[in-house]
Write a protein that holds these residues in place. Structure first.
Motif, PDB file in Angstrom:
ATOM      1  N   SER A  54       0.846  -1.188   0.000  1.00 15.47           N
ATOM      2  CA  SER A  54       0.000   0.000   0.000  1.00 15.47           C
ATOM      3  C   SER A  54       0.881   1.237   0.000  1.00 15.47           C
ATOM      4  CB  SER A  54      -0.901   0.022   1.238  1.00 15.47           C
ATOM      5  OG  SER A  54      -1.767  -1.087   1.261  1.00 15.47           O
ATOM      6  N   CYS A  55       0.382   2.279  -0.606  1.00 21.30           N
ATOM      7  CA  CYS A  55       1.063   3.565  -0.629  1.00 21.30           C
ATOM      8  C   CYS A  55       0.035   4.627  -0.243  1.00 21.30           C
ATOM      9  CB  CYS A  55       1.639   3.839  -2.004  1.00 21.30           C
ATOM     10  SG  CYS A  55       2.410   5.470  -2.170  1.00 21.30           S
ATOM     11  N   ALA A  56       0.128   5.096   0.983  1.00 21.65           N
ATOM     12  CA  ALA A  56      -0.805   6.098   1.477  1.00 21.65           C
ATOM     13  C   ALA A  56      -0.263   7.486   1.174  1.00 21.65           C
ATOM     14  CB  ALA A  56      -1.001   5.925   2.977  1.00 21.65           C
ATOM     15  N   ALA A  57      -1.106   8.315   0.623  1.00 25.14           N
ATOM     16  CA  ALA A  57      -0.697   9.662   0.226  1.00 25.14           C
ATOM     17  C   ALA A  57      -1.405  10.715   1.063  1.00 25.14           C
ATOM     18  CB  ALA A  57      -1.007   9.887  -1.246  1.00 25.14           C
ATOM     19  N   SER A  58      -0.674  11.754   1.400  1.00 25.23           N
ATOM     20  CA  SER A  58      -1.283  12.879   2.100  1.00 25.23           C
ATOM     21  C   SER A  58      -1.728  13.917   1.078  1.00 25.23           C
ATOM     22  CB  SER A  58      -0.277  13.504   3.057  1.00 25.23           C
ATOM     23  OG  SER A  58       0.796  14.060   2.311  1.00 25.23           O
ATOM     24  N   GLY A  59      -2.538  14.838   1.505  1.00 32.07           N
ATOM     25  CA  GLY A  59      -2.955  15.904   0.609  1.00 32.07           C
ATOM     26  C   GLY A  59      -4.305  15.640  -0.015  1.00 32.07           C
ATOM     27  N   ARG A  60      -4.910  16.715  -0.488  1.00 27.52           N
ATOM     28  CA  ARG A  60      -6.258  16.614  -1.035  1.00 27.52           C
ATOM     29  C   ARG A  60      -6.286  16.365  -2.534  1.00 27.52           C
ATOM     30  NH1 ARG A  60      -8.506  22.258   0.753  1.00 27.52           N
ATOM     31  NH2 ARG A  60      -6.387  22.793   0.081  1.00 27.52           N
ATOM     32  N   THR A  61      -5.100  16.350  -3.161  1.00 28.38           N
ATOM     33  CA  THR A  61      -5.072  16.253  -4.619  1.00 28.38           C
ATOM     34  C   THR A  61      -4.566  14.914  -5.118  1.00 28.38           C
ATOM     35  OG1 THR A  61      -2.864  17.248  -4.646  1.00 28.38           O
ATOM     36  CG2 THR A  61      -4.759  18.729  -4.876  1.00 28.38           C
ATOM     37  N   PHE A  62      -4.644  13.890  -4.277  1.00 31.28           N
ATOM     38  CA  PHE A  62      -4.153  12.572  -4.679  1.00 31.28           C
ATOM     39  C   PHE A  62      -4.772  12.127  -5.983  1.00 31.28           C
ATOM     40  CE2 PHE A  62      -2.538   8.371  -4.291  1.00 31.28           C
ATOM     41  CZ  PHE A  62      -3.560   7.500  -4.641  1.00 31.28           C
ATOM     42  N   SER A  63      -6.046  12.385  -6.174  1.00 29.54           N
ATOM     43  CA  SER A  63      -6.744  11.890  -7.357  1.00 29.54           C
ATOM     44  C   SER A  63      -6.247  12.516  -8.647  1.00 29.54           C
ATOM     45  CB  SER A  63      -8.248  12.128  -7.220  1.00 29.54           C
ATOM     46  OG  SER A  63      -8.511  13.505  -7.092  1.00 29.54           O
ATOM     47  N   SER A  64      -5.451  13.573  -8.556  1.00 35.12           N
ATOM     48  CA  SER A  64      -4.939  14.199  -9.767  1.00 35.12           C
ATOM     49  C   SER A  64      -3.535  13.723 -10.119  1.00 35.12           C
ATOM     50  CB  SER A  64      -4.927  15.726  -9.617  1.00 35.12           C
ATOM     51  OG  SER A  64      -4.036  16.116  -8.585  1.00 35.12           O
ATOM     52  N   TYR A  65      -2.991  12.809  -9.330  1.00 39.57           N
ATOM     53  CA  TYR A  65      -1.628  12.327  -9.548  1.00 39.57           C
ATOM     54  C   TYR A  65      -1.609  10.913 -10.119  1.00 39.57           C
ATOM     55  CZ  TYR A  65       0.425  16.193  -6.957  1.00 39.57           C
ATOM     56  OH  TYR A  65       0.825  17.430  -6.546  1.00 39.57           O
ATOM     57  N   ALA A  66      -0.710  10.707 -11.055  1.00 37.24           N
ATOM     58  CA  ALA A  66      -0.375   9.350 -11.457  1.00 37.24           C
ATOM     59  C   ALA A  66       0.536   8.741 -10.394  1.00 37.24           C
ATOM     60  CB  ALA A  66       0.335   9.352 -12.803  1.00 37.24           C
ATOM     61  N   MET A  67       0.481   7.425 -10.262  1.00 41.71           N
ATOM     62  CA  MET A  67       1.280   6.738  -9.257  1.00 41.71           C
ATOM     63  C   MET A  67       2.143   5.675  -9.919  1.00 41.71           C
ATOM     64  SD  MET A  67       0.356   8.207  -6.477  1.00 41.71           S
ATOM     65  CE  MET A  67       1.139   7.105  -5.290  1.00 41.71           C
ATOM     66  N   GLY A  68       3.325   5.508  -9.389  1.00 44.32           N
ATOM     67  CA  GLY A  68       4.220   4.486  -9.905  1.00 44.32           C
ATOM     68  C   GLY A  68       4.823   3.667  -8.775  1.00 44.32           C
ATOM     69  N   TRP A  69       5.181   2.450  -9.097  1.00 46.78           N
ATOM     70  CA  TRP A  69       5.941   1.589  -8.179  1.00 46.78           C
ATOM     71  C   TRP A  69       7.278   1.246  -8.840  1.00 46.78           C
ATOM     72  CZ3 TRP A  69       4.815   0.414  -3.222  1.00 46.78           C
ATOM     73  CH2 TRP A  69       3.497   0.593  -2.779  1.00 46.78           C
ATOM     74  N   PHE A  70       8.328   1.388  -8.069  1.00 44.22           N
ATOM     75  CA  PHE A  70       9.667   1.037  -8.507  1.00 44.22           C
ATOM     76  C   PHE A  70      10.274   0.114  -7.453  1.00 44.22           C
ATOM     77  CE2 PHE A  70      10.474   4.020 -12.020  1.00 44.22           C
ATOM     78  CZ  PHE A  70       9.349   4.821 -11.900  1.00 44.22           C
ATOM     79  N   ARG A  71      11.347  -0.556  -7.814  1.00 49.13           N
ATOM     80  CA  ARG A  71      12.027  -1.400  -6.830  1.00 49.13           C
ATOM     81  C   ARG A  71      13.529  -1.339  -7.060  1.00 49.13           C
ATOM     82  NH1 ARG A  71      10.066  -7.364  -9.088  1.00 49.13           N
ATOM     83  NH2 ARG A  71      11.394  -7.401 -10.962  1.00 49.13           N
ATOM     84  N   GLN A  72      14.245  -1.596  -5.974  1.00 46.12           N
ATOM     85  CA  GLN A  72      15.703  -1.597  -6.046  1.00 46.12           C
ATOM     86  C   GLN A  72      16.242  -2.772  -5.245  1.00 46.12           C
ATOM     87  OE1 GLN A  72      17.636   2.056  -4.823  1.00 46.12           O
ATOM     88  NE2 GLN A  72      19.455   1.528  -5.983  1.00 46.12           N
ATOM     89  N   ALA A  73      16.829  -3.702  -5.946  1.00 44.92           N
ATOM     90  CA  ALA A  73      17.481  -4.828  -5.292  1.00 44.92           C
ATOM     91  C   ALA A  73      18.886  -4.415  -4.856  1.00 44.92           C
ATOM     92  CB  ALA A  73      17.551  -6.015  -6.245  1.00 44.92           C
ATOM     93  N   ARG A  74      19.418  -5.108  -3.894  1.00 41.47           N
ATOM     94  CA  ARG A  74      20.738  -4.767  -3.367  1.00 41.47           C
ATOM     95  C   ARG A  74      21.781  -4.849  -4.473  1.00 41.47           C
ATOM     96  NH1 ARG A  74      22.384  -7.718   2.059  1.00 41.47           N
ATOM     97  NH2 ARG A  74      20.479  -6.612   2.623  1.00 41.47           N
TER      98      ARG A  74
END
Length: 122
Positions: free
Chosen positions: A21-41
């Protein structure tokens, strides 16, 4: 400005599932695109999945297609990454990111969370 906080990481065995899950603060979350990235060691951060503001467009890296699903709830100001059939190669720190336009590259996102560790044992 958006502040992001990931949760849901952990240690699982190969073949099991996790939901990040990625919880976002602020009232404009619905106007943002969201991405998931990862970094292995020892490796560079890589794109995993992205979703536009409405949820109508999604992108995935090839290695997770059919196993991972990105989604969002604009009422709860939260984005999700459902990860099924996890493999040891999925082990990494997973980060969520936000920006106005959907993108598959890191520099396309101005806002980042702190990351959550996912470890998949064989």
């Amino acid at each position: 400005q958006v502040q992001l906080a990931e949760s849901g990481g952990g240690l699982v065995q190969a073949g099991e599932a996790l939901r990040l899950s990625c919880a976002a603060s602020g009232r404009t979350f619905s106007s943002y695109a969201m991405g998931w990235f990862r970094q292995a060691r020892g490796k560079e951060r890589e794109f995993v999945a992205a979703i536009d503001w409405s949820g109508s467009r999604t992108y995935y890296r090839d290695s997770v297609k059919g196993r991972f699903t990105i989604s969002r709830d604009n009422v709860k100001n939260t984005a999700y990454l459902q990860m099924n059939n996890l493999k040891p190669g999925d082990t990494a720190v997973y980060y969520c990111a936000a920006d106005r336009l959907i993108s598959t590259i890191q520099r396309g996102y101005a806002y980042w969370g702190q990351g959550t560790q996912v470890t998949v044992s064989s």
